[in-house]
Design a protein around this motif. Structure first.
Motif, short mmCIF file in Angstrom:
data_model
loop_
_atom_site.label_atom_id
_atom_site.label_comp_id
_atom_site.label_asym_id
_atom_site.label_seq_id
_atom_site.Cartn_x
_atom_site.Cartn_y
_atom_site.Cartn_z
N LYS A 98 -20.80 -39.44 -6.34
CA LYS A 98 -20.47 -39.28 -7.76
C LYS A 98 -18.99 -38.93 -7.92
O LYS A 98 -18.30 -38.67 -6.95
N TYR A 138 -28.79 -51.51 -11.26
CA TYR A 138 -29.88 -50.96 -10.46
C TYR A 138 -31.02 -51.97 -10.38
O TYR A 138 -31.18 -52.77 -11.29
N MET A 196 -28.55 -42.68 -20.66
CA MET A 196 -27.80 -42.62 -19.41
C MET A 196 -26.51 -43.41 -19.63
O MET A 196 -26.56 -44.60 -19.97
N ASP A 206 -28.32 -38.07 -19.56
CA ASP A 206 -28.17 -38.16 -18.11
C ASP A 206 -26.72 -38.55 -17.86
O ASP A 206 -26.33 -39.71 -18.03
N GLY A 216 -28.88 -33.16 -9.40
CA GLY A 216 -29.00 -33.77 -10.72
C GLY A 216 -30.45 -33.97 -11.14
O GLY A 216 -30.78 -33.88 -12.33
N THR A 217 -31.31 -34.25 -10.18
CA THR A 217 -32.73 -34.43 -10.48
C THR A 217 -33.33 -33.11 -10.98
O THR A 217 -34.10 -33.10 -11.95
N LEU A 241 -32.33 -32.59 -14.55
CA LEU A 241 -33.15 -33.38 -15.48
C LEU A 241 -34.55 -32.78 -15.65
O LEU A 241 -35.08 -32.71 -16.76
N HIS A 270 -23.31 -40.26 -14.16
CA HIS A 270 -22.17 -41.17 -13.99
C HIS A 270 -20.95 -40.73 -14.80
O HIS A 270 -19.93 -41.40 -14.74
N SER A 327 -31.38 -47.72 -14.51
CA SER A 327 -30.87 -46.41 -14.14
C SER A 327 -31.44 -46.03 -12.79
O SER A 327 -32.26 -46.76 -12.22
N PHE A 328 -31.03 -44.85 -12.31
CA PHE A 328 -31.65 -44.29 -11.11
C PHE A 328 -33.01 -43.70 -11.50
O PHE A 328 -33.17 -43.19 -12.62
N ALA A 363 -34.54 -41.08 -11.10
CA ALA A 363 -34.64 -39.68 -11.56
C ALA A 363 -34.66 -39.60 -13.09
O ALA A 363 -35.28 -38.69 -13.65
N PHE A 377 -23.91 -35.38 -6.36
CA PHE A 377 -24.27 -36.09 -5.13
C PHE A 377 -23.02 -36.75 -4.53
O PHE A 377 -22.04 -37.00 -5.24
C1 PLP Z 1 -27.38 -39.65 -9.02
C2 PLP Z 1 -28.17 -39.82 -10.25
C3 PLP Z 1 -29.17 -38.92 -10.63
C4 PLP Z 1 -29.73 -37.85 -9.72
O1 PLP Z 1 -28.85 -36.96 -9.20
P1 PLP Z 1 -29.16 -36.24 -7.79
O2 PLP Z 1 -28.09 -35.20 -7.74
O3 PLP Z 1 -29.03 -37.27 -6.73
O4 PLP Z 1 -30.52 -35.65 -7.87
C5 PLP Z 1 -29.79 -39.08 -11.86
N1 PLP Z 1 -29.46 -40.09 -12.67
C6 PLP Z 1 -28.51 -41.00 -12.35
C7 PLP Z 1 -28.18 -42.09 -13.31
C8 PLP Z 1 -27.85 -40.90 -11.12
O5 PLP Z 1 -26.93 -41.83 -10.80
#
Ligand code: PLP
Length: 385
Positions: free
Chosen positions: A186, A324, A131, A157, A59-60, A63, A160, A84-85, A87, A183
């Motif tokens: 998820k 978070y 997000m 994003d 996911g990173t 993005l 979720h 948020s996370f 990333a 991930f």
């Molecule tokens: C998990 C997550 C990501 C990143 O995804 P990865 O696959 O772990 O790189 C980005 N944004 C949010 C909100 C996430 O929960």
């Protein structure tokens, strides 16, 4: 003392179908960017009703690719949430640009506030990253209107958000580009993995170039005699996805609707069971759209010692988490902002008081009874709160 986990925060829904799917790949002897990746992309784009879906390594990466395809660079500013996370905002910094954090709406709606987005607009603002917290849609009508009025891009994003909606439209179909994660924890789990989606042909071809070194043909096509050589047309990366994970993702995607329905039933039961604890504030109770209940967060009473309650629950075998710690308060971001650390009162308050309870399709009503019982016990023993 080590306490045995009775109820984890999350548990995979893996079984015979996932095993068989991976064995199939092994027997078939084609490991990366093959038929399963293509099938997954097709099914994903159909689910969202968008033209292009590209499977990527995580996911990173999705993005980062989105930020690069939209040509974010030094001097640009991009508005995003801090709840948020990391990333979500790191992808802006990878491009040399500055994230501008906007607060979330309220204790009831933990998504980015459109008013706050407006308040942070400057001539340098190029776009907005939203997000969909916990699988709950951001206020997309207002966000998309702001973007249109001010000529800004929107990245969703959607880490979720697979299987969630805004109105009747799937999340991930609103922005210029949307990014998903597969991930482990998820709603679609493959360990590592992701998807980057767009309706825009030009952005899609940029994303395609970024994913695989801007090569004009794939090794799969060369292997199958469709091409003998290739050119390199730009500066790309290796953010490809592989067949074993694509095989897992296809099974997980097939299970997703049922599993999201189960999550909804569990959330309903949580709300019923926790209604005897008025100390706890449950967000998104007034949310109008279908959510996939990616997580189940609650807000503890202000002044609660969260680590006490997390320890108390852990001692009885229940794993919890925090979604978070606000991004702008991490050391790396304090350093980045120097003397200009933003102040986001609602985000910071949620960051202090949020407790994420277990949520996954295999959770049972008995598990929720057990969790609610522990919380009741805690608040009885700490009744001053
Ligand atoms: C998990 C997550 C990501 C990143 O995804 P990865 O696959 O772990 O790189 C980005 N944004 C949010 C909100 C996430 O929960």
């Amino acid at each position: 003392m080590d306490h045995k986990i009775k109820i984890p925060l999350f548990d995979l829904d893996y079984g015979a179908r996932e095993e068989e799917a991976v064995l199939d790949v092994l027997r078939n002897k084609w490991l990366t960017m093959g038929e399963r990746c293509r099938e997954l992309e097709l099914q994903f784009s159909q689910m969202l009703g968008v033209k292009h879906a590209l499977a990527v390594s995580n996911g990173t990466a999705a993005l980062f690719m989105a930020a690069m395809a939209l040509e974010i660079s030094t001097d640009h500013r991009v508005i995003c949430p801090s709840l948020s996370f990391v990333a979500t905002s790191n992808c802006i910094r990878y491009c040399g640009a500055s994230p501008v954090f906007a607060d979330v709406v309220s204790n009831d709606d933990w998504t980015i506030s459109p008013d706050e987005v407006l308040r942070h607009l400057t001539v340098k603002t190029r776009g907005i990253i939203v997000m969909h917290y916990g699988g709950f849609a951001c206020r997309m009508d207002e966000i998309m209107k702001i973007a249109k009025d001010h000529n800004l891009f929107v990245i969703e994003d959607c880490a979720h958000a697979p299987g969630s909606f805004y109105d009747k439209k799937p999340l991930g179909s609103f922005g210029d580009i949307s990014c998903f994660s597969f991930f482990s924890n998820k709603n679609i789990s493959t360990g590592e993995g992701g998807m980057v989606c767009t309706n825009n042909d030009e952005l899609a071809s940029k994303l395609q170039m970024l994913r695989s070194h801007a090569m004009t043909s794939l090794s799969f096509d060369r292997h199958h005699g469709h091409a003998f050589s290739y050119d390199v047309k730009g500066l790309g990366f290796n953010f490809r996805f592989d067949e074993m994970r694509a095989a897992l993702a296809l099974v997980q995607l097939d299970k997703m609707s049922d599993n999201n329905r189960k999550r909804n039933g569990l959330a309903l039961y949580y709300k019923k069971r926790l209604s005897v604890l008025p100390q706890l504030h449950i967000p998104f109770l007034q949310h109008n759209y279908v959510s996939n209940y990616h997580i189940f967060p609650v807000l503890l009473p202000s002044g609660t010692h969260r680590s006490d309650i997390m320890t108390f629950m852990k001692e009885q075998g229940v794993q919890t988490s925090v979604h978070y710690p606000p991004i702008h308060l991490f050391s790396a971001y304090r350093e980045f902002f120097g003397n200009h650390i933003p102040h986001l009162p609602v985000t910071e308050e949620i960051g202090r008081r949020v407790l994420t309870l277990p949520m996954f399709p295999g959770l049972s009503f008995e598990d929720i009874d057990y969790i609610a019982g522990i919380l009741e016990q805690y608040f009885e023993q700490n009744s001053c709160q």
